[in-house]
Scaffold this motif. Structure first.
Motif, PDB file in Angstrom:
ATOM      1  N   ALA A   1       0.826  -1.206   0.000  1.00  0.00           N
ATOM      2  CA  ALA A   1       0.000   0.000   0.000  1.00  0.00           C
ATOM      3  C   ALA A   1       0.861   1.258   0.000  1.00  0.00           C
ATOM      4  O   ALA A   1       0.588   2.216  -0.733  1.00  0.00           O
ATOM      5  CB  ALA A   1      -0.931   0.004   1.209  1.00  0.00           C
ATOM      6  N   ILE A   2       1.910   1.258   0.804  1.00  0.00           N
ATOM      7  CA  ILE A   2       2.800   2.422   0.866  1.00  0.00           C
ATOM      8  C   ILE A   2       3.469   2.645  -0.483  1.00  0.00           C
ATOM      9  O   ILE A   2       3.533   3.771  -0.979  1.00  0.00           O
ATOM     10  CB  ILE A   2       3.844   2.237   1.995  1.00  0.00           C
ATOM     11  CG1 ILE A   2       3.133   2.264   3.345  1.00  0.00           C
ATOM     12  CG2 ILE A   2       4.929   3.309   1.915  1.00  0.00           C
ATOM     13  CD1 ILE A   2       3.966   1.721   4.474  1.00  0.00           C
ATOM     14  N   ASP A   3       3.948   1.570  -1.107  1.00  0.00           N
ATOM     15  CA  ASP A   3       4.577   1.687  -2.433  1.00  0.00           C
ATOM     16  C   ASP A   3       3.591   2.234  -3.459  1.00  0.00           C
ATOM     17  O   ASP A   3       3.918   3.134  -4.227  1.00  0.00           O
ATOM     18  CB  ASP A   3       5.114   0.332  -2.901  1.00  0.00           C
ATOM     19  CG  ASP A   3       6.318  -0.132  -2.089  1.00  0.00           C
ATOM     20  OD1 ASP A   3       6.968   0.714  -1.429  1.00  0.00           O
ATOM     21  OD2 ASP A   3       6.603  -1.349  -2.104  1.00  0.00           O
ATOM     22  N   LYS A   4       2.381   1.705  -3.483  1.00  0.00           N
ATOM     23  CA  LYS A   4       1.383   2.150  -4.456  1.00  0.00           C
ATOM     24  C   LYS A   4       0.958   3.585  -4.166  1.00  0.00           C
ATOM     25  O   LYS A   4       0.739   4.370  -5.093  1.00  0.00           O
ATOM     26  CB  LYS A   4       0.184   1.205  -4.470  1.00  0.00           C
ATOM     27  CG  LYS A   4       0.542  -0.143  -5.083  1.00  0.00           C
ATOM     28  CD  LYS A   4      -0.638  -1.065  -5.179  1.00  0.00           C
ATOM     29  CE  LYS A   4      -0.244  -2.435  -5.676  1.00  0.00           C
ATOM     30  NZ  LYS A   4       0.277  -2.510  -7.009  1.00  0.00           N
ATOM     31  N   PHE A   5       0.853   3.937  -2.899  1.00  0.00           N
ATOM     32  CA  PHE A   5       0.482   5.310  -2.532  1.00  0.00           C
ATOM     33  C   PHE A   5       1.555   6.288  -3.004  1.00  0.00           C
ATOM     34  O   PHE A   5       1.245   7.366  -3.495  1.00  0.00           O
ATOM     35  CB  PHE A   5       0.286   5.420  -1.015  1.00  0.00           C
ATOM     36  CG  PHE A   5      -0.285   6.734  -0.589  1.00  0.00           C
ATOM     37  CD1 PHE A   5      -1.660   6.929  -0.612  1.00  0.00           C
ATOM     38  CD2 PHE A   5       0.528   7.772  -0.194  1.00  0.00           C
ATOM     39  CE1 PHE A   5      -2.202   8.151  -0.232  1.00  0.00           C
ATOM     40  CE2 PHE A   5      -0.002   8.992   0.180  1.00  0.00           C
ATOM     41  CZ  PHE A   5      -1.372   9.181   0.162  1.00  0.00           C
ATOM     42  N   ARG A   6       2.795   5.896  -2.860  1.00  0.00           N
ATOM     43  CA  ARG A   6       3.920   6.731  -3.289  1.00  0.00           C
ATOM     44  C   ARG A   6       3.894   6.941  -4.808  1.00  0.00           C
ATOM     45  O   ARG A   6       4.240   8.001  -5.301  1.00  0.00           O
ATOM     46  CB  ARG A   6       5.230   6.053  -2.859  1.00  0.00           C
ATOM     47  CG  ARG A   6       6.423   6.964  -2.852  1.00  0.00           C
ATOM     48  CD  ARG A   6       7.683   6.222  -2.400  1.00  0.00           C
ATOM     49  NE  ARG A   6       7.816   6.237  -0.958  1.00  0.00           N
ATOM     50  CZ  ARG A   6       7.974   5.159  -0.186  1.00  0.00           C
ATOM     51  NH1 ARG A   6       7.993   3.968  -0.710  1.00  0.00           N
ATOM     52  NH2 ARG A   6       8.129   5.277   1.108  1.00  0.00           N
ATOM     53  N   GLU A   7       3.458   5.910  -5.549  1.00  0.00           N
ATOM     54  CA  GLU A   7       3.460   5.940  -7.015  1.00  0.00           C
ATOM     55  C   GLU A   7       2.256   6.649  -7.618  1.00  0.00           C
ATOM     56  O   GLU A   7       2.340   7.143  -8.742  1.00  0.00           O
ATOM     57  CB  GLU A   7       3.474   4.503  -7.569  1.00  0.00           C
ATOM     58  CG  GLU A   7       4.704   3.717  -7.230  1.00  0.00           C
ATOM     59  CD  GLU A   7       4.529   2.221  -7.501  1.00  0.00           C
ATOM     60  OE1 GLU A   7       3.485   1.804  -8.048  1.00  0.00           O
ATOM     61  OE2 GLU A   7       5.454   1.460  -7.155  1.00  0.00           O
ATOM     62  N   GLY A   8       1.111   6.656  -6.926  1.00  0.00           N
ATOM     63  CA  GLY A   8      -0.118   7.143  -7.548  1.00  0.00           C
ATOM     64  C   GLY A   8      -0.861   8.153  -6.702  1.00  0.00           C
ATOM     65  O   GLY A   8      -0.473   8.458  -5.583  1.00  0.00           O
ATOM     66  N   LYS A   9      -1.944   8.664  -7.271  1.00  0.00           N
ATOM     67  CA  LYS A   9      -2.814   9.616  -6.574  1.00  0.00           C
ATOM     68  C   LYS A   9      -4.172   8.953  -6.393  1.00  0.00           C
ATOM     69  O   LYS A   9      -4.784   8.502  -7.363  1.00  0.00           O
ATOM     70  CB  LYS A   9      -2.945  10.896  -7.428  1.00  0.00           C
ATOM     71  CG  LYS A   9      -3.963  11.886  -6.929  1.00  0.00           C
ATOM     72  CD  LYS A   9      -3.397  12.715  -5.781  1.00  0.00           C
ATOM     73  CE  LYS A   9      -4.356  13.803  -5.366  1.00  0.00           C
ATOM     74  NZ  LYS A   9      -5.139  13.539  -4.193  1.00  0.00           N
ATOM     75  N   TYR A  10      -4.625   8.860  -5.171  1.00  0.00           N
ATOM     76  CA  TYR A  10      -5.890   8.194  -4.862  1.00  0.00           C
ATOM     77  C   TYR A  10      -6.836   9.157  -4.158  1.00  0.00           C
ATOM     78  O   TYR A  10      -6.412   9.994  -3.362  1.00  0.00           O
ATOM     79  CB  TYR A  10      -5.646   6.961  -3.980  1.00  0.00           C
ATOM     80  CG  TYR A  10      -4.760   5.949  -4.656  1.00  0.00           C
ATOM     81  CD1 TYR A  10      -5.283   5.076  -5.601  1.00  0.00           C
ATOM     82  CD2 TYR A  10      -3.391   5.901  -4.395  1.00  0.00           C
ATOM     83  CE1 TYR A  10      -4.460   4.166  -6.251  1.00  0.00           C
ATOM     84  CE2 TYR A  10      -2.576   4.991  -5.046  1.00  0.00           C
ATOM     85  CZ  TYR A  10      -3.119   4.131  -5.979  1.00  0.00           C
ATOM     86  OH  TYR A  10      -2.302   3.236  -6.630  1.00  0.00           O
TER      87      TYR A  10
END
Length: 129
Positions: free
Chosen positions: A40-49
């Motif tokens: 989740a942290i990796d995906k949060f760092r990569e994208g905007k939600y």
């Protein structure tokens, strides 16, 4: 609800992932899945939600620790407004809700997943108008 959202679903159980994703896709939302808090942290760092739906009990890193790390990331990135994080959990004791809020979550929803309840939370948090 007509507004299309970008949602990060953090859930380790494949069946729960399918149920939640199926319900959200009915509303045309984009759903990205993370299998644990670290992902989740990796995906949060990569994208905007627009919102994060966070399971609490997961392997590798639980939802509480992941929420703290996401809030730290937001501070480092100096974001204008923080991303709402909603706990999805089978734990439904009164103190569980307070614990989730104290770790930086914005709301709490008990499993089993209920799309109508989630839509209500989205409106209360002004994620959708």
């Amino acid at each position: 609800m007509e507004e299309k959202l970008s949602i990060l679903l953090v859930e380790d159980n494949v069946l729960n992932q399918r149920i939640v994703t199926f319900s959200l896709k009915k509303y045309k939302h984009d759903v990205t899945i993370a299998n644990n808090g670290l992902e989740a942290i990796d995906k949060f760092r990569e994208g905007k939600y627009d919102v994060v739906l966070m399971d609490i009990m997961m392997p590798v890193m639980d939802g509480l620790e992941a929420t703290v790390k996401i809030r730290e990331l937001e501070n480092e990135m100096k974001v204008d407004s923080r991303t709402p994080i909603i706990a999805l959990t089978a734990n439904t004791m009164d103190n569980d809700r307070e614990k989730c809020i104290s770790y930086g979550m914005d709301d709490f929803m008990a499993k089993p997943f209920d799309i109508e309840k989630l839509n209500q939370i989205f409106q209360e948090l002004e994620i959708v108008k």
